[in-house]
Design a protein around this motif. Structure first.
Motif, PDB file in Angstrom:
ATOM      1  N   VAL A 127       0.813  -1.049   0.460  1.00 57.79           N
ATOM      2  CA  VAL A 127       0.336   0.209  -0.019  1.00 57.79           C
ATOM      3  C   VAL A 127       0.712   1.135   0.335  1.00 57.79           C
ATOM      4  O   VAL A 127       1.681   1.738   0.827  1.00 57.79           O
ATOM      5  N   PRO A 128       1.105   1.609  -1.279  1.00 59.77           N
ATOM      6  CA  PRO A 128       2.000   2.977  -1.044  1.00 59.77           C
ATOM      7  C   PRO A 128       0.621   3.776  -0.207  1.00 59.77           C
ATOM      8  O   PRO A 128      -0.260   3.978  -1.228  1.00 59.77           O
ATOM      9  N   PRO A 134      -6.003   3.447   6.776  1.00 56.72           N
ATOM     10  CA  PRO A 134      -7.515   3.353   6.117  1.00 56.72           C
ATOM     11  C   PRO A 134      -7.673   2.085   5.120  1.00 56.72           C
ATOM     12  O   PRO A 134      -8.546   1.456   5.008  1.00 56.72           O
ATOM     13  N   PHE A 135      -6.579   1.952   3.854  1.00 57.20           N
ATOM     14  CA  PHE A 135      -6.662   1.181   3.290  1.00 57.20           C
ATOM     15  C   PHE A 135      -5.488  -0.421   4.008  1.00 57.20           C
ATOM     16  O   PHE A 135      -5.527  -1.213   3.757  1.00 57.20           O
ATOM     17  N   ALA A 136      -4.018  -0.340   4.481  1.00 56.55           N
ATOM     18  CA  ALA A 136      -3.704  -0.718   4.945  1.00 56.55           C
ATOM     19  C   ALA A 136      -4.192  -2.013   6.256  1.00 56.55           C
ATOM     20  O   ALA A 136      -3.841  -2.671   5.682  1.00 56.55           O
ATOM     21  N   VAL A 145       1.058  -7.249   4.656  1.00 53.57           N
ATOM     22  CA  VAL A 145       0.756  -6.186   3.855  1.00 53.57           C
ATOM     23  C   VAL A 145       2.042  -5.268   4.823  1.00 53.57           C
ATOM     24  O   VAL A 145       2.562  -5.135   5.703  1.00 53.57           O
ATOM     25  N   VAL A 146       2.684  -4.481   3.601  1.00 43.90           N
ATOM     26  CA  VAL A 146       4.140  -3.532   3.938  1.00 43.90           C
ATOM     27  C   VAL A 146       3.187  -1.795   3.263  1.00 43.90           C
ATOM     28  O   VAL A 146       2.631  -2.271   2.273  1.00 43.90           O
ATOM     29  N   ALA A 147       3.469  -0.860   4.083  1.00 45.28           N
ATOM     30  CA  ALA A 147       2.739   0.252   4.168  1.00 45.28           C
ATOM     31  C   ALA A 147       3.786   1.529   3.934  1.00 45.28           C
ATOM     32  O   ALA A 147       4.757   0.373   4.619  1.00 45.28           O
ATOM     33  N   ASN A 170       0.908  -8.154  10.852  1.00 48.67           N
ATOM     34  CA  ASN A 170       1.053  -8.756   9.828  1.00 48.67           C
ATOM     35  C   ASN A 170       1.243  -7.389   8.919  1.00 48.67           C
ATOM     36  O   ASN A 170       1.061  -7.278   7.283  1.00 48.67           O
ATOM     37  N   LEU A 171       1.320  -6.107  10.303  1.00 50.40           N
ATOM     38  CA  LEU A 171       2.023  -5.008   8.810  1.00 50.40           C
ATOM     39  C   LEU A 171       3.006  -4.478   8.909  1.00 50.40           C
ATOM     40  O   LEU A 171       3.406  -4.492  10.154  1.00 50.40           O
TER      41      LEU A 171
END
Length: 265
Positions: A127-128, A134-136, A145-147, A170-171
């Motif tokens: 998620v760039p 709010p998306f990640a 997930v990688v933000a 997870n992030l």
């Protein structure tokens, strides 16, 4: 967003009533209004009328500039209260937001829910321009997930939000320029969620190089409606098939934000 005319009809003189903004945004316990200069003398009275009729609101901000800079933040005038942070709830998630220092758009709530419903448990998602998450964060309920975001304040809030929403395991959060994303990771991703800033269409090529063949890119762009058919053909020629698209808000006369779901072929 709430209707404004009925709330403050008796606050502004009748000859000025046509200048009252039709709506205002509510984020947590903060109301955000945009009051034209011509009714500036009524600002305080308008803010008091809003709070009187909405007992869940404690702060009223007047938005006085558009989004600017890499942080995509606006300038605000405090009409009532003296803070820019609040807790915003959406589809069972809670986000600590800072309107003055980190980008957040409450009007994309449906989009966030729509995309989360497509995320699969075994996916690697990037998620760039992640902002406060709010998306990640919804994606991290299912996937790894990688933000990525260049705004330090946004990354700090995202870290806090990942913890209060129990997705920190997870992030991963990367404080960096998303345009350098190809050099950051050796692996390709199954899915990208890209709430790109205005004028960043060039980023689609950057992120498509990071996605597996058959992977999905959820991309946001700002176009006039007549530009969409040619845009779809352009994407197809570059190896991206448009599986779905929709308008999700107007940003200027004739210009809308568009969501496109793209499969890398």
């Amino acid at each position: 967003m709430k209707k404004m005319e009925q709330i403050i009809a008796e606050t502004v003189s009748s000859d000025m009533a046509h200048l009252i903004p039709a709506r205002f945004d509510v984020l947590g316990d903060i109301a955000v209004v945009q009051i034209p200069p011509d009714i500036g003398p009524y600002k305080r009275a308008i803010a008091e009328a809003i709070v009187e009729n909405r007992r869940d609101i404690n702060v009223v901000l007047n938005k006085i500039t558009k989004l600017t800079g890499d942080s995509r933040t606006a300038s605000f005038e405090c009409l009532l209260g003296n803070r820019f942070t609040t807790d915003y709830r959406e589809y069972g998630y809670v986000y600590r937001i800072d309107l003055a220092n980190a980008f957040f758009n409450s009007r994309l709530s449906y989009e966030r829910q729509r995309i989360q419903s497509q995320v699969k448990t075994d996916e690697m998602v990037v998620v760039p321009f992640s902002g406060v998450g709010p998306f990640a964060i919804p994606a991290a309920k299912k996937a790894t997930v990688v933000a990525v975001d260049s705004n330090h304040r946004a990354c700090r809030l995202l870290k806090y939000n990942s913890r209060i929403n129990s997705v920190e395991d997870n992030l991963s959060i990367v404080h960096s320029d998303a345009c350098s994303i190809r050099s950051m990771f050796s692996q390709d991703f199954d899915r990208a969620i890209v709430p790109a800033p205005y004028g960043m269409d060039r980023f689609l090529k950057i992120i498509s190089d990071c996605i597996k063949k058959g992977g999905m890119i959820h991309f946001y762009t700002f176009k006039k409606e007549h530009q969409i058919p040619e845009l779809i053909h352009t994407y197809h020629r570059s190896g991206l098939d448009v599986r779905f698209y929709r308008r999700c808000g107007n940003v200027a006369p004739g210009v809308s934000r568009w969501a496109l779901d793209l499969i890398k072929t």
